[in-house]
Design a protein around this motif. Structure first.
Motif, PDB file in Angstrom:
ATOM      1  N   LEU A 164      52.702 -22.081   7.073  1.00 31.72           N
ATOM      2  CA  LEU A 164      53.587 -21.022   6.594  1.00 31.72           C
ATOM      3  C   LEU A 164      52.834 -19.727   6.279  1.00 31.72           C
ATOM      4  CD1 LEU A 164      56.039 -22.981   4.259  1.00 31.72           C
ATOM      5  CD2 LEU A 164      56.368 -22.247   6.621  1.00 31.72           C
ATOM      6  N   GLY A 165      51.527 -19.772   6.331  1.00 30.26           N
ATOM      7  CA  GLY A 165      50.740 -18.573   6.078  1.00 30.26           C
ATOM      8  C   GLY A 165      51.154 -17.376   6.917  1.00 30.26           C
ATOM      9  N   PRO A 166      51.234 -17.527   8.247  1.00 28.99           N
ATOM     10  CA  PRO A 166      51.613 -16.376   9.065  1.00 28.99           C
ATOM     11  C   PRO A 166      53.011 -15.857   8.751  1.00 28.99           C
ATOM     12  CG  PRO A 166      50.716 -18.135  10.413  1.00 28.99           C
ATOM     13  CD  PRO A 166      50.930 -18.699   9.049  1.00 28.99           C
ATOM     14  N   VAL A 167      53.895 -16.741   8.339  1.00 27.41           N
ATOM     15  CA  VAL A 167      55.276 -16.336   8.097  1.00 27.41           C
ATOM     16  C   VAL A 167      55.381 -15.467   6.852  1.00 27.41           C
ATOM     17  CG1 VAL A 167      57.634 -17.182   7.762  1.00 27.41           C
ATOM     18  CG2 VAL A 167      56.039 -18.477   9.186  1.00 27.41           C
ATOM     19  N   PHE A 168      54.643 -15.833   5.814  1.00 30.29           N
ATOM     20  CA  PHE A 168      54.688 -15.063   4.569  1.00 30.29           C
ATOM     21  C   PHE A 168      53.703 -13.901   4.540  1.00 30.29           C
ATOM     22  CE2 PHE A 168      56.482 -19.050   2.724  1.00 30.29           C
ATOM     23  CZ  PHE A 168      57.654 -18.498   2.253  1.00 30.29           C
ATOM     24  N   LYS A 169      52.845 -13.778   5.553  1.00 31.87           N
ATOM     25  CA  LYS A 169      51.854 -12.701   5.642  1.00 31.87           C
ATOM     26  C   LYS A 169      50.865 -12.710   4.481  1.00 31.87           C
ATOM     27  CE  LYS A 169      55.032  -9.685   8.138  1.00 31.87           C
ATOM     28  NZ  LYS A 169      55.759  -8.408   8.135  1.00 31.87           N
ATOM     29  N   GLU A 170      50.672 -13.882   3.866  1.00 33.02           N
ATOM     30  CA  GLU A 170      49.694 -13.969   2.784  1.00 33.02           C
ATOM     31  C   GLU A 170      48.371 -14.537   3.278  1.00 33.02           C
ATOM     32  OE1 GLU A 170      51.031 -16.685  -0.258  1.00 33.02           O
ATOM     33  OE2 GLU A 170      51.822 -18.067   1.232  1.00 33.02           O
ATOM     34  N   ASN A 171      48.309 -14.948   4.547  1.00 30.98           N
ATOM     35  CA  ASN A 171      47.100 -15.521   5.118  1.00 30.98           C
ATOM     36  C   ASN A 171      46.606 -16.682   4.248  1.00 30.98           C
ATOM     37  OD1 ASN A 171      47.300 -13.652   7.166  1.00 30.98           O
ATOM     38  ND2 ASN A 171      46.002 -12.184   6.126  1.00 30.98           N
ATOM     39  N   LEU A 172      45.341 -16.684   3.863  1.00 30.75           N
ATOM     40  CA  LEU A 172      44.817 -17.751   3.002  1.00 30.75           C
ATOM     41  C   LEU A 172      44.641 -17.290   1.559  1.00 30.75           C
ATOM     42  CD1 LEU A 172      42.121 -19.321   5.354  1.00 30.75           C
ATOM     43  CD2 LEU A 172      44.485 -20.032   5.003  1.00 30.75           C
ATOM     44  N   SER A 173      45.304 -16.200   1.190  1.00 28.47           N
ATOM     45  CA  SER A 173      45.137 -15.664  -0.168  1.00 28.47           C
ATOM     46  C   SER A 173      45.591 -16.650  -1.234  1.00 28.47           C
ATOM     47  CB  SER A 173      45.915 -14.354  -0.321  1.00 28.47           C
ATOM     48  OG  SER A 173      47.296 -14.561  -0.123  1.00 28.47           O
ATOM     49  N   TRP A 174      46.502 -17.572  -0.866  1.00 25.50           N
ATOM     50  CA  TRP A 174      46.998 -18.541  -1.848  1.00 25.50           C
ATOM     51  C   TRP A 174      45.905 -19.502  -2.316  1.00 25.50           C
ATOM     52  CZ3 TRP A 174      46.157 -23.270   0.323  1.00 25.50           C
ATOM     53  CH2 TRP A 174      46.151 -23.350   1.720  1.00 25.50           C
ATOM     54  N   ARG A 175      44.818 -19.620  -1.562  1.00 21.66           N
ATOM     55  CA  ARG A 175      43.789 -20.589  -1.937  1.00 21.66           C
ATOM     56  C   ARG A 175      43.083 -20.204  -3.239  1.00 21.66           C
ATOM     57  NH1 ARG A 175      39.573 -22.460   2.228  1.00 21.66           N
ATOM     58  NH2 ARG A 175      39.348 -23.993   0.551  1.00 21.66           N
ATOM     59  N   LYS A 176      42.785 -18.892  -3.431  1.00 21.76           N
ATOM     60  CA  LYS A 176      42.026 -18.465  -4.609  1.00 21.76           C
ATOM     61  C   LYS A 176      42.764 -17.455  -5.462  1.00 21.76           C
ATOM     62  CE  LYS A 176      37.481 -19.310  -2.542  1.00 21.76           C
ATOM     63  NZ  LYS A 176      36.162 -18.727  -2.175  1.00 21.76           N
ATOM     64  N   ARG A 177      43.623 -16.675  -4.854  1.00 20.68           N
ATOM     65  CA  ARG A 177      44.256 -15.585  -5.589  1.00 20.68           C
ATOM     66  C   ARG A 177      45.631 -15.955  -6.139  1.00 20.68           C
ATOM     67  NH1 ARG A 177      44.261 -10.417  -1.878  1.00 20.68           N
ATOM     68  NH2 ARG A 177      45.054  -9.531  -3.821  1.00 20.68           N
TER      69      ARG A 177
END
Length: 280
Positions: A164-177
């Motif tokens: 779902l990363g590409p869909v929300f345009k958050e890339n991998l930012s959810w891992r640390k941020r």
């Protein structure tokens, strides 16, 4: 979940795997401020999640395209016990769905996924002469996917976050941020993994010991409910999670700021040159 035509555009707070967000704060950036805890209406967050899930999983049409060929196969085999006719008919129907998508210039990834699955099923069944083997590639894929969801969750990189990363345009930012979203992705990935494991636990014993038509019909029946349950749980987890960090918007803002800085520097240089000529 609301119908697709009632959903808001997911491009605002969106994702994409591959490019990670930076860890520094940008208070002036709307995407960053939202992601760091700025309040957002619950309805808006849910709408974004619904739109993303529809896009990622293909919606009703994608589900139909991956279900109908298997349904046609077992229905025809139940009636006439002719493996070749049932297999070829299922393959033709899957091919027609792809052609319709192409003619309408729609997204074809789910249709192509369906025809590849049907193609492998037809190949297996033709090679072995066993109608059950039409469903074997899909069963192996389901089992592998279940293990993938669980293993990646245990590793701290939940597969659903990557999907779902590409869909929300958050890339991998959810891992640390955005730890709240990572937790939601982990829960949802576990849900997918255990639901698919449960499906496999039903189908594999039937594959080895069940009667062919009984096995085929159970396979078709178990196509939709586990999928809908997994999507629903995903929606629940993500709707309650913090909104995504739009790192695409952040990168675009950085590019615009860099351009503006260069333009300002160029203008300052030109002005300094003009002032020097005037003094002379």
């Amino acid at each position: 979940m609301t119908p697709p035509d009632k959903q808001t555009d997911a491009a605002g707070p969106a994702v994409e795997p591959g490019a990670t967000g930076t860890d520094d704060q940008r208070p002036a950036d709307a995407g960053a401020s939202r992601a760091e805890g700025a309040p957002q209406a619950e309805g808006g967050s849910q709408a974004v999640t619904e739109a993303a899930l529809f896009e990622a999983f293909g919606g009703v049409r994608g589900l139909i395209e991956t279900t109908v060929p298997g349904l046609v196969f077992i229905a025809m085999f139940t009636v006439n016990k002719d493996l070749h006719t049932a297999a070829i008919t299922a393959l033709v129907i899957s091919g027609v769905m792809v052609v319709v998508r192409l003619l309408r210039r729609d997204t074809v990834k789910h249709a192509f996924s369906g025809i590849f699955g049907v193609g492998f099923g037809v190949l297996f069944a033709m090679m072995t002469g066993n109608a059950k083997d039409f469903y074997l590639p899909g069963m192996l894929y389901t089992l592998g996917l279940a293990l993938g969801y669980i293993v990646t969750s245990l590793a701290g990189v939940p597969l659903l976050g990557l999907v779902l990363g590409p869909v929300f345009k958050e890339n991998l930012s959810w891992r640390k941020r955005n730890p709240g979203r990572k937790k939601a992705y982990t829960k949802a990935s576990y849900a997918w993994g255990f639901i698919l494991l449960g499906k496999s636990a039903v189908l594999f014993p039937l594959y080895f010991w069940g009667e062919t038509t009984q096995f085929g019909w159970v396979t078709v029946v178990l196509k939709i409910p586990p999928f809908l349950l997994a999507v629903y749980l995903t929606w629940i987890f993500l709707a309650k999670a913090p909104p995504p960090i739009n790192v695409i918007a952040e990168m675009e803002a950085e590019e615009e700021a860099a351009k503006a800085e260069k333009a300002a520097a160029k203008a300052a240089t030109a002005e300094a040159g003009t002032s020097g000529r005037h003094r002379r």
